[in-house]
Scaffold this motif. Structure first.
Motif, PDB file in Angstrom:
ATOM      1  N   SER A 173      58.083 -16.432  23.603  1.00 30.80           N
ATOM      2  CA  SER A 173      58.928 -16.225  21.930  1.00 30.80           C
ATOM      3  C   SER A 173      59.151 -14.782  22.323  1.00 30.80           C
ATOM      4  O   SER A 173      60.140 -14.655  21.882  1.00 30.80           O
ATOM      5  N   ASN A 174      59.065 -13.711  23.049  1.00 32.75           N
ATOM      6  CA  ASN A 174      59.237 -12.065  23.432  1.00 32.75           C
ATOM      7  C   ASN A 174      61.104 -12.636  24.263  1.00 32.75           C
ATOM      8  O   ASN A 174      61.391 -11.442  23.633  1.00 32.75           O
ATOM      9  N   LEU A 175      60.822 -13.140  24.850  1.00 34.48           N
ATOM     10  CA  LEU A 175      61.989 -13.434  25.974  1.00 34.48           C
ATOM     11  C   LEU A 175      62.490 -14.617  24.798  1.00 34.48           C
ATOM     12  O   LEU A 175      64.152 -13.546  24.676  1.00 34.48           O
ATOM     13  N   LEU A 176      62.761 -14.624  23.889  1.00 34.96           N
ATOM     14  CA  LEU A 176      63.658 -15.213  22.942  1.00 34.96           C
ATOM     15  C   LEU A 176      64.082 -14.535  22.013  1.00 34.96           C
ATOM     16  O   LEU A 176      65.633 -14.499  22.074  1.00 34.96           O
ATOM     17  N   ARG A 177      63.300 -13.202  21.848  1.00 36.44           N
ATOM     18  CA  ARG A 177      63.836 -13.086  20.822  1.00 36.44           C
ATOM     19  C   ARG A 177      64.162 -11.923  21.764  1.00 36.44           C
ATOM     20  O   ARG A 177      65.517 -11.272  20.515  1.00 36.44           O
ATOM     21  N   GLN A 178      64.165 -11.967  22.322  1.00 33.34           N
ATOM     22  CA  GLN A 178      65.404 -10.279  23.000  1.00 33.34           C
ATOM     23  C   GLN A 178      66.796 -10.839  23.624  1.00 33.34           C
ATOM     24  O   GLN A 178      67.401 -10.422  24.025  1.00 33.34           O
ATOM     25  N   THR A 179      66.705 -11.581  23.091  1.00 31.91           N
ATOM     26  CA  THR A 179      67.916 -12.953  23.943  1.00 31.91           C
ATOM     27  C   THR A 179      69.077 -13.198  22.757  1.00 31.91           C
ATOM     28  O   THR A 179      69.506 -14.164  22.711  1.00 31.91           O
ATOM     29  N   GLY A 180      68.054 -13.078  21.415  1.00 29.94           N
ATOM     30  CA  GLY A 180      69.171 -14.260  20.308  1.00 29.94           C
ATOM     31  C   GLY A 180      68.756 -14.523  19.984  1.00 29.94           C
ATOM     32  O   GLY A 180      69.513 -15.646  18.614  1.00 29.94           O
ATOM     33  N   PHE A 181      67.093 -15.061  19.877  1.00 28.07           N
ATOM     34  CA  PHE A 181      66.983 -16.249  19.744  1.00 28.07           C
ATOM     35  C   PHE A 181      65.289 -16.109  18.718  1.00 28.07           C
ATOM     36  O   PHE A 181      64.550 -14.882  18.087  1.00 28.07           O
ATOM     37  N   GLN A 182      65.080 -17.581  17.931  1.00 25.02           N
ATOM     38  CA  GLN A 182      63.920 -17.382  17.179  1.00 25.02           C
ATOM     39  C   GLN A 182      63.137 -18.667  17.479  1.00 25.02           C
ATOM     40  O   GLN A 182      63.897 -19.356  16.991  1.00 25.02           O
ATOM     41  N   LEU A 183      61.887 -18.670  17.567  1.00 25.94           N
ATOM     42  CA  LEU A 183      60.781 -19.534  18.243  1.00 25.94           C
ATOM     43  C   LEU A 183      60.566 -20.151  17.436  1.00 25.94           C
ATOM     44  O   LEU A 183      59.602 -19.587  15.704  1.00 25.94           O
ATOM     45  N   GLN A 184      61.036 -21.736  16.316  1.00 24.35           N
ATOM     46  CA  GLN A 184      60.808 -22.011  15.240  1.00 24.35           C
ATOM     47  C   GLN A 184      59.505 -23.289  15.440  1.00 24.35           C
ATOM     48  O   GLN A 184      58.524 -22.603  14.766  1.00 24.35           O
ATOM     49  N   LYS A 185      59.323 -23.726  16.309  1.00 24.32           N
ATOM     50  CA  LYS A 185      57.963 -24.775  16.728  1.00 24.32           C
ATOM     51  C   LYS A 185      57.665 -24.801  18.341  1.00 24.32           C
ATOM     52  O   LYS A 185      58.698 -24.803  18.961  1.00 24.32           O
ATOM     53  N   LYS A 186      56.601 -25.267  18.499  1.00 25.18           N
ATOM     54  CA  LYS A 186      55.802 -25.865  19.666  1.00 25.18           C
ATOM     55  C   LYS A 186      55.315 -27.113  19.326  1.00 25.18           C
ATOM     56  O   LYS A 186      54.421 -27.984  18.117  1.00 25.18           O
ATOM     57  N   VAL A 187      56.546 -28.442  19.904  1.00 26.48           N
ATOM     58  CA  VAL A 187      55.690 -29.729  19.975  1.00 26.48           C
ATOM     59  C   VAL A 187      54.764 -29.871  21.235  1.00 26.48           C
ATOM     60  O   VAL A 187      55.850 -29.870  22.349  1.00 26.48           O
ATOM     61  N   SER A 188      54.167 -30.470  21.233  1.00 22.93           N
ATOM     62  CA  SER A 188      52.991 -30.879  22.127  1.00 22.93           C
ATOM     63  C   SER A 188      52.800 -32.167  23.322  1.00 22.93           C
ATOM     64  O   SER A 188      53.619 -32.519  21.529  1.00 22.93           O
ATOM     65  N   THR A 189      52.617 -32.581  24.045  1.00 25.21           N
ATOM     66  CA  THR A 189      53.168 -33.792  24.072  1.00 25.21           C
ATOM     67  C   THR A 189      51.566 -34.386  24.919  1.00 25.21           C
ATOM     68  O   THR A 189      51.426 -33.706  25.940  1.00 25.21           O
TER      69      THR A 189
END
Length: 201
Positions: A173-189
């Motif tokens: 999530s932190n790396l995504l935030r640094q690069t212009g993204f926002q984590l929406q959800k996690k899906v387990s498999t």
């Protein structure tokens, strides 16, 4: 270095494709790919994972993006049938094909340290529109002192690789935030990987 040895590249992509086929069913059962539109599989190897999606979701088209050896293996059918698929040769440290509706990084980011991950994610963000989704498919590191697939995978990385590691959901999530993204959800498999869905911040 795989990038400088075509023979070792071919062996690596063959092994990656076999592993991909084993876990692809669990991923496609856990996450709904039917609304992904044009799906860009970044560093998708011989196309085994993308093949699983395109065969099961006729409304989805694909772009397989990787280095020359992987694309040649995909075109030969080594990873399975790839209907409605465009093949693009390139290097994700330089650029990523634009125009997709969904971008997938499957077992890619755990190969690299944070600075390289940031570079890959920035190139993905440049290629994406604001409404485009990014899917990161990776093992996740669990809580300390709790045995999870992520811990075993991380130990394997420490022994066999000179770079990369398994990250927690928060670290992604932190790396995504640094690069212009926002984590929406996690899906387990039902495999040892999870699907992290992100959108433009």
């Amino acid at each position: 270095n795989l990038r400088d040895d075509p023979e070792q590249q071919a062996i690596f992509y063959a092994g990656s494709g076999n592993k991909s086929r084993i876990e692809s069913a669990a991923i496609t059962e856990g996450y709904d790919f039917s609304k992904c539109g044009t799906l860009v599989d970044v560093a998708g190897g011989n196309g085994a994972f993308l093949s699983q999606i395109l065969v099961s979701c006729e409304q989805v088209s694909g772009v397989l993006f990787d280095q020359q050896a992987a694309i040649e293996a995909a075109k030969s059918g080594r990873g399975g049938p790839l209907p409605r698929c465009e093949f693009v040769v390139g290097d994700f440290f330089k650029t990523v094909p634009a125009g997709g509706d969904t971008y997938v990084l499957k077992r890619i980011l755990d190969d690299w340290f944070d600075d390289k991950v940031v570079q890959i994610l920035k190139n993905c963000r440049k290629a994406m529109r604001n409404e485009t989704r990014l899917l990161i498919i990776e093992p996740l590191m669990g809580p300390p002192n709790e045995l999870t697939p992520g811990h075993f995978a991380d130990m394997n990385f420490l022994v066999t690789f000179s770079g990369g590691r398994i990250r927690t959901e928060k670290e992604h999530s932190n790396l995504l935030r640094q690069t212009g993204f926002q984590l929406q959800k996690k899906v387990s498999t039902e495999s040892d990987v999870s699907v992290l869905e992100a959108i433009a911040a």
